[in-house]
Scaffold this motif. Structure first.
Motif, PDB file in Angstrom:
ATOM      1  N   ARG A  63       0.584  -1.131  -0.266  1.00 33.10           N
ATOM      2  CA  ARG A  63      -0.092   0.062  -0.535  1.00 33.10           C
ATOM      3  C   ARG A  63       0.874   1.011  -0.079  1.00 33.10           C
ATOM      4  O   ARG A  63       0.550   2.229  -0.566  1.00 33.10           O
ATOM      5  CB  ARG A  63      -0.647   0.065   1.094  1.00 33.10           C
ATOM      6  N   LEU A  64       2.130   1.542   0.957  1.00 32.07           N
ATOM      7  CA  LEU A  64       2.658   2.289   0.553  1.00 32.07           C
ATOM      8  C   LEU A  64       3.508   2.886  -1.117  1.00 32.07           C
ATOM      9  O   LEU A  64       4.063   3.529  -1.094  1.00 32.07           O
ATOM     10  CB  LEU A  64       4.038   1.761   1.619  1.00 32.07           C
ATOM     11  N   ASP A  65       3.867   1.335  -1.251  1.00 32.88           N
ATOM     12  CA  ASP A  65       4.481   1.477  -2.897  1.00 32.88           C
ATOM     13  C   ASP A  65       3.079   2.104  -3.310  1.00 32.88           C
ATOM     14  O   ASP A  65       3.513   2.982  -4.134  1.00 32.88           O
ATOM     15  CB  ASP A  65       5.197   0.239  -3.415  1.00 32.88           C
ATOM     16  N   ALA A  66       2.077   2.076  -3.137  1.00 35.99           N
ATOM     17  CA  ALA A  66       1.523   2.592  -4.090  1.00 35.99           C
ATOM     18  C   ALA A  66       0.786   3.898  -3.801  1.00 35.99           C
ATOM     19  O   ALA A  66       0.419   4.864  -4.597  1.00 35.99           O
ATOM     20  CB  ALA A  66      -0.359   1.706  -3.775  1.00 35.99           C
ATOM     21  N   ALA A  67       0.978   4.458  -3.307  1.00 35.45           N
ATOM     22  CA  ALA A  67       1.086   5.616  -2.480  1.00 35.45           C
ATOM     23  C   ALA A  67       2.334   6.451  -3.140  1.00 35.45           C
ATOM     24  O   ALA A  67       2.112   7.635  -3.133  1.00 35.45           O
ATOM     25  CB  ALA A  67       0.709   5.460  -1.412  1.00 35.45           C
ATOM     26  N   GLY A  68       2.968   6.103  -3.311  1.00 36.42           N
ATOM     27  CA  GLY A  68       4.632   6.660  -3.649  1.00 36.42           C
ATOM     28  C   GLY A  68       5.487   6.911  -2.607  1.00 36.42           C
ATOM     29  O   GLY A  68       5.709   7.944  -2.404  1.00 36.42           O
ATOM     30  N   ILE A  69       5.255   6.124  -1.032  1.00 35.63           N
ATOM     31  CA  ILE A  69       6.071   6.491  -0.467  1.00 35.63           C
ATOM     32  C   ILE A  69       7.175   5.464   0.474  1.00 35.63           C
ATOM     33  O   ILE A  69       6.513   4.291   0.328  1.00 35.63           O
ATOM     34  CB  ILE A  69       4.866   6.750   0.768  1.00 35.63           C
ATOM     35  N   SER A  70       8.165   5.770   0.443  1.00 38.72           N
ATOM     36  CA  SER A  70       9.079   4.591   0.089  1.00 38.72           C
ATOM     37  C   SER A  70       9.882   4.244   1.149  1.00 38.72           C
ATOM     38  O   SER A  70       9.464   5.065   2.807  1.00 38.72           O
ATOM     39  CB  SER A  70      10.532   5.540  -0.467  1.00 38.72           C
ATOM     40  N   TYR A  71      10.320   3.142   1.896  1.00 41.04           N
ATOM     41  CA  TYR A  71      10.210   2.989   3.703  1.00 41.04           C
ATOM     42  C   TYR A  71      11.873   2.313   3.861  1.00 41.04           C
ATOM     43  O   TYR A  71      12.462   1.806   2.626  1.00 41.04           O
ATOM     44  CB  TYR A  71       9.116   1.681   4.064  1.00 41.04           C
ATOM     45  N   ALA A  72      11.908   2.299   4.879  1.00 40.93           N
ATOM     46  CA  ALA A  72      13.751   1.641   5.127  1.00 40.93           C
ATOM     47  C   ALA A  72      12.948   0.487   6.143  1.00 40.93           C
ATOM     48  O   ALA A  72      12.019   1.167   6.985  1.00 40.93           O
ATOM     49  CB  ALA A  72      14.696   2.317   5.984  1.00 40.93           C
ATOM     50  N   PHE A  73      14.263  -0.724   6.346  1.00 45.79           N
ATOM     51  CA  PHE A  73      13.409  -1.335   7.564  1.00 45.79           C
ATOM     52  C   PHE A  73      14.284  -1.110   8.597  1.00 45.79           C
ATOM     53  O   PHE A  73      15.167  -1.469   8.258  1.00 45.79           O
ATOM     54  CB  PHE A  73      13.440  -2.519   7.026  1.00 45.79           C
ATOM     55  N   PHE A  74      14.174  -1.755   9.836  1.00 51.52           N
ATOM     56  CA  PHE A  74      14.815  -2.168  10.893  1.00 51.52           C
ATOM     57  C   PHE A  74      14.854  -3.946  11.340  1.00 51.52           C
ATOM     58  O   PHE A  74      13.882  -4.176  11.404  1.00 51.52           O
ATOM     59  CB  PHE A  74      14.613  -1.381  12.048  1.00 51.52           C
ATOM     60  N   TYR A  75      16.189  -4.132  10.638  1.00 50.73           N
ATOM     61  CA  TYR A  75      15.766  -5.726  11.253  1.00 50.73           C
ATOM     62  C   TYR A  75      16.811  -5.982  12.712  1.00 50.73           C
ATOM     63  O   TYR A  75      17.688  -5.285  13.071  1.00 50.73           O
ATOM     64  CB  TYR A  75      16.412  -6.618  10.540  1.00 50.73           C
TER      65      TYR A  75
END
Length: 310
Positions: free
Chosen positions: A174-186
């Motif tokens: 859903r973030l991809d579809a909205a155009g909002i990029s993101y980073a993950f903490f593992y």
């Protein structure tokens, strides 16, 4: 500036203007987390008037004639604000209309600002409609940092993260579809002793179905005031050895097929490294092998034992 308690931000937000939007965490149940234990409340949004006052104060500093004179005199790089990072455990948990109002204030005081970032939980994304996500993207929200921690369903449930592995995939789509990029903490070690490889494989499987621009690995550090420490004392969970955590990270890296920046930059990492995958996969794995062979369990454990705070 209105700052409450310790202010946390990702290493890659070091050049961003930090404005507090919330204090504390809406969830506040993850068994390993002690980051907000110094606060007398669970969660509190910052009043909009405080946010506006902080933006005005920052604007005044950026335009201060004395500061500009110092830049010219000492040949310092000019200060500019292209990005603002909203401090707090998960400001994206605020209602969309509140976040849009913050974006309006940002544009009013820093019209040159290109994007606004913050920490987010997976559940914060789920609580917003597709239309709200699109509106937030249009308002400049981008580059969220999401502490997914793992794709291991057993670990997610035991640590009380409040979502499952498939929720990560669904909400990131859903973030991809909205155009909002993101980073993950593992969080290496979250699966517990003897389950690190299994957890790494489950995490890689989830990451390969999403599109984070960065995966930042951190080493689990168990503090005595955490709920997880009580679980260990009760014999319900065992902590992985330090070397096991590095083996886990190696397994994750070997199985990631998405193009992504990989980093270990936080204080929980005694040795910091960064590389682009898949191009630098072998170099990153070689660096991890060197940590295991040249530093070893005893010194790694000593670092962990003496890490008073993240």
């Amino acid at each position: 500036m209105h700052y409450t308690g310790t202010i946390w931000r990702p290493p890659y937000e070091a050049d961003s203007l930090i404005i507090e939007a919330t204090a504390g965490c809406t969830h506040h149940r993850c068994k390993f987390c002690t980051l907000y234990e110094d606060l007398p409340f669970k969660f509190r949004p910052s009043p909009l008037e405080d946010i506006e006052a902080d933006l005005l104060e920052a604007q005044t500093w950026y335009h201060d004639p004395l500061r500009k004179a110092e830049e010219r005199l000492f040949a310092l790089p000019g200060a500019r604000t292209s990005r603002i990072f909203l401090a707090g455990a998960n400001p994206f948990g605020l209602k969309a209309r509140h976040l849009l109002r913050i974006a309006e204030l940002v544009r009013a005081y820093f019209p040159q600002c290109e994007s606004v970032g913050c920490f987010s939980r997976i559940t914060d994304v789920a609580a917003k409609t597709d239309g709200e996500l699109a509106d937030l993207a249009a308002a400049g929200f981008d580059g969220l940092t999401i502490g997914v921690e793992t794709g291991d369903e057993v670990a997610l449930a035991f640590m009380d993260k409040g979502y499952g592995a498939e929720d990560i995939v669904e909400q990131c789509a859903r973030l991809d579809a909205a155009g909002i990029s993101y980073a993950f903490f593992y969080l290496a070690g979250i699966s517990g002793a003897g389950r690190g490889i299994e957890g790494a494989r489950a995490t890689a499987a989830i990451c390969n179905r999403t599109s984070p621009w960065l995966i930042g690995a951190n080493m689990l550090t168990v503090y005595r005031n955490s709920a997880l420490h009580a679980e260990i004392a009760a014999g319900r969970w065992r902590e992985a050895r330090e070397v096991e955590k590095y083996e886990e990270v190696k397994e994750l890296i070997s199985r990631l097929s998405v193009p992504v920046e990989f980093a270990m930059l936080g204080a929980s990492n005694p040795v910091m490294l960064r590389g682009r995958l898949p191009e630098q996969r072998e170099e990153v794995i070689a660096a991890l092998d060197a940590v295991i062979s040249d530093i070893g369990e005893d010194r790694l454990r000593s670092y962990r034992a003496n890490l008073r705070h993240l």
